[in-house]
Scaffold this active site. Structure first.
Site, mmCIF file in Angstrom:
data_model
loop_
_atom_site.group_PDB
_atom_site.id
_atom_site.type_symbol
_atom_site.label_atom_id
_atom_site.label_comp_id
_atom_site.label_asym_id
_atom_site.label_seq_id
_atom_site.Cartn_x
_atom_site.Cartn_y
_atom_site.Cartn_z
ATOM 1 N N LYS A 1 0.925 -1.171 0.057
ATOM 2 C CA LYS A 1 0.055 -0.077 -0.011
ATOM 3 C C LYS A 1 0.823 1.300 -0.013
ATOM 4 O O LYS A 1 0.479 2.320 -0.674
ATOM 5 C CB LYS A 1 -1.158 -0.104 1.259
ATOM 6 C CG LYS A 1 -1.816 -1.215 1.173
ATOM 7 C CD LYS A 1 -2.865 -1.063 2.414
ATOM 8 C CE LYS A 1 -2.230 -1.091 3.919
ATOM 9 N NZ LYS A 1 -1.674 -2.320 4.264
ATOM 10 N N ARG B 1 -9.573 0.731 9.459
ATOM 11 C CA ARG B 1 -9.068 -0.837 9.586
ATOM 12 C C ARG B 1 -10.042 -1.471 10.623
ATOM 13 O O ARG B 1 -10.091 -2.597 10.871
ATOM 14 C CB ARG B 1 -7.681 -0.579 10.350
ATOM 15 C CG ARG B 1 -6.376 -0.833 9.880
ATOM 16 C CD ARG B 1 -5.396 -0.805 10.853
ATOM 17 N NE ARG B 1 -4.141 -1.524 10.354
ATOM 18 C CZ ARG B 1 -3.146 -0.774 9.588
ATOM 19 N NH1 ARG B 1 -2.936 0.438 9.323
ATOM 20 N NH2 ARG B 1 -1.968 -1.756 9.690
ATOM 21 N N ARG C 1 11.580 -6.322 4.763
ATOM 22 C CA ARG C 1 11.416 -4.905 4.866
ATOM 23 C C ARG C 1 12.059 -4.679 6.200
ATOM 24 O O ARG C 1 12.684 -3.597 6.366
ATOM 25 C CB ARG C 1 10.071 -4.479 4.998
ATOM 26 C CG ARG C 1 9.804 -3.050 4.899
ATOM 27 C CD ARG C 1 8.493 -2.467 4.702
ATOM 28 N NE ARG C 1 7.506 -2.867 5.686
ATOM 29 C CZ ARG C 1 6.312 -2.668 5.715
ATOM 30 N NH1 ARG C 1 5.524 -2.256 4.653
ATOM 31 N NH2 ARG C 1 5.437 -2.594 6.839
ATOM 32 N N ARG D 1 11.594 -0.819 11.341
ATOM 33 C CA ARG D 1 10.447 -0.848 12.206
ATOM 34 C C ARG D 1 10.509 -2.213 13.086
ATOM 35 O O ARG D 1 10.788 -3.216 12.571
ATOM 36 C CB ARG D 1 9.253 -0.955 11.263
ATOM 37 C CG ARG D 1 8.809 0.454 10.450
ATOM 38 C CD ARG D 1 7.779 0.215 9.598
ATOM 39 N NE ARG D 1 6.592 -0.277 10.125
ATOM 40 C CZ ARG D 1 5.497 -0.600 9.526
ATOM 41 N NH1 ARG D 1 5.398 -0.017 8.427
ATOM 42 N NH2 ARG D 1 4.359 -1.131 10.103
ATOM 43 N N ARG E 1 -0.317 -9.099 13.439
ATOM 44 C CA ARG E 1 -0.749 -7.943 12.554
ATOM 45 C C ARG E 1 -1.702 -8.569 11.766
ATOM 46 O O ARG E 1 -2.614 -7.965 11.229
ATOM 47 C CB ARG E 1 0.461 -7.251 12.036
ATOM 48 C CG ARG E 1 1.051 -6.271 13.224
ATOM 49 C CD ARG E 1 2.621 -6.055 12.543
ATOM 50 N NE ARG E 1 2.440 -4.904 11.465
ATOM 51 C CZ ARG E 1 3.505 -4.716 10.601
ATOM 52 N NH1 ARG E 1 4.740 -5.455 10.573
ATOM 53 N NH2 ARG E 1 3.508 -3.931 9.489
HETATM 54 P P1 AMP Z 1 0.777 0.539 9.071
HETATM 55 O O1 AMP Z 1 2.164 1.371 8.895
HETATM 56 O O2 AMP Z 1 -0.149 0.564 8.420
HETATM 57 O O3 AMP Z 1 1.318 -1.055 9.047
HETATM 58 O O4 AMP Z 1 0.539 0.430 10.630
HETATM 59 C C1 AMP Z 1 1.370 0.238 11.537
HETATM 60 C C2 AMP Z 1 0.711 0.128 13.121
HETATM 61 O O5 AMP Z 1 0.125 1.155 13.287
HETATM 62 C C3 AMP Z 1 -0.394 -0.914 12.973
HETATM 63 O O6 AMP Z 1 0.126 -2.343 13.458
HETATM 64 C C4 AMP Z 1 -1.082 -0.459 14.118
HETATM 65 O O7 AMP Z 1 -0.698 -0.509 15.413
HETATM 66 C C5 AMP Z 1 -1.225 1.008 13.927
HETATM 67 N N1 AMP Z 1 -2.099 1.895 13.030
HETATM 68 C C6 AMP Z 1 -1.824 2.253 11.708
HETATM 69 N N2 AMP Z 1 -3.162 2.684 11.247
HETATM 70 C C7 AMP Z 1 -4.167 2.230 12.176
HETATM 71 C C8 AMP Z 1 -5.492 2.440 12.126
HETATM 72 N N3 AMP Z 1 -6.286 2.909 11.051
HETATM 73 N N4 AMP Z 1 -6.083 1.849 13.155
HETATM 74 C C9 AMP Z 1 -5.665 1.220 14.410
HETATM 75 N N5 AMP Z 1 -4.280 1.226 14.397
HETATM 76 C C10 AMP Z 1 -3.502 1.489 13.029
#
Ligand code: AMP
Length: 191
Positions: free
Chosen positions: A14, A89, A128, A134, A146
């Site tokens: 994404k 989400r 990654r 990260r 996740r």
């Molecule tokens: P991402 O970069 O989208 O993979 O997000 C990394 C982490 O941020 C996720 O595993 C969640 O802990 C948190 N996170 C990001 N976006 C959301 C969301 N829309 N709702 C809840 N947690 C989020």
């Protein structure tokens, strides 16, 4: 406004595809993960709280991310459109987003969902993690958490947008350019 939800599990591509899409279509990229990571980097109270949850691979509370998106939408009211990446989400987030966009008078145009097998996701995320720094990309148990959160809480949103006739699945395997072209061919039908 053209409002796209770029949907898919962690590691589906994404972020990579959003970068290319914002350049081509002049949209604003809203990634809640990126916003949360910048709060962590700045050492804010919100960032510190979110980090505990993110490091476990669980979801941050709905009200936290909804408030973030609300303020970004208000700050960019004259944008050509948005790409929502990693948001919504949960169904509660999807409902809140619809309500916010209704106030703006510009609903979600389409949801494009990148489909990638679970084994490929794990491979990509571990890879990654070698460069991204990260912590949530470096431990297979957290990656699995996740993916489970995605399956349990996030994947059901597909039905929410299907009912609105806005859901399109896109094969998320292949070269970055091939996947980009698949996304563009859907977007160009309605942009
Ligand atoms: P991402 O970069 O989208 O993979 O997000 C990394 C982490 O941020 C996720 O595993 C969640 O802990 C948190 N996170 C990001 N976006 C959301 C969301 N829309 N709702 C809840 N947690 C989020």
């Amino acid at each position: 406004m053209f409002n796209l939800i770029l949907f898919g599990p962690p590691g589906a591509g994404k972020g990579t595809q959003s970068e290319k899409l914002i350049e081509k279509y002049q949209l604003i990229h809203l990634s809640t993960g990126d916003i949360l990571r910048s709060e962590i980097a700045e050492g804010t109270e919100l960032g510190l709280k979110a980090k505990e949850v993110m490091d476990l691979g669980e979801l941050v509370p709905d009200e936290v991310v909804i408030a973030m998106i609300k303020s970004k939408l208000e700050a960019n009211a004259s944008a050509k459109g948005f790409i929502f990446d990693g948001f919504p989400r949960t169904t509660a987030q999807a409902e809140a987003l619809d309500a916010l966009l209704e106030e703006l008078g510009h609903p979600i145009t389409i949801m494009l969902a990148l489909e990638v097998s679970e084994s490929e996701l794990i491979k990509r995320l571990l890879n990654r993690g070698k460069n991204s720094g990260r912590p949530d990309d470096q431990d297979e148990a957290i990656i699995q958490n996740r993916i489970n959160e995605y399956q349990n809480k996030t994947a059901p949103i597909k039905d929410y947008y299907s009912l609105q006739g806005k859901f399109r699945a896109i094969e998320g395997i292949g070269s970055i350019d091939d996947i980009f072209n698949r996304l563009c061919s859907q977007i160009d039908l309605i942009f």
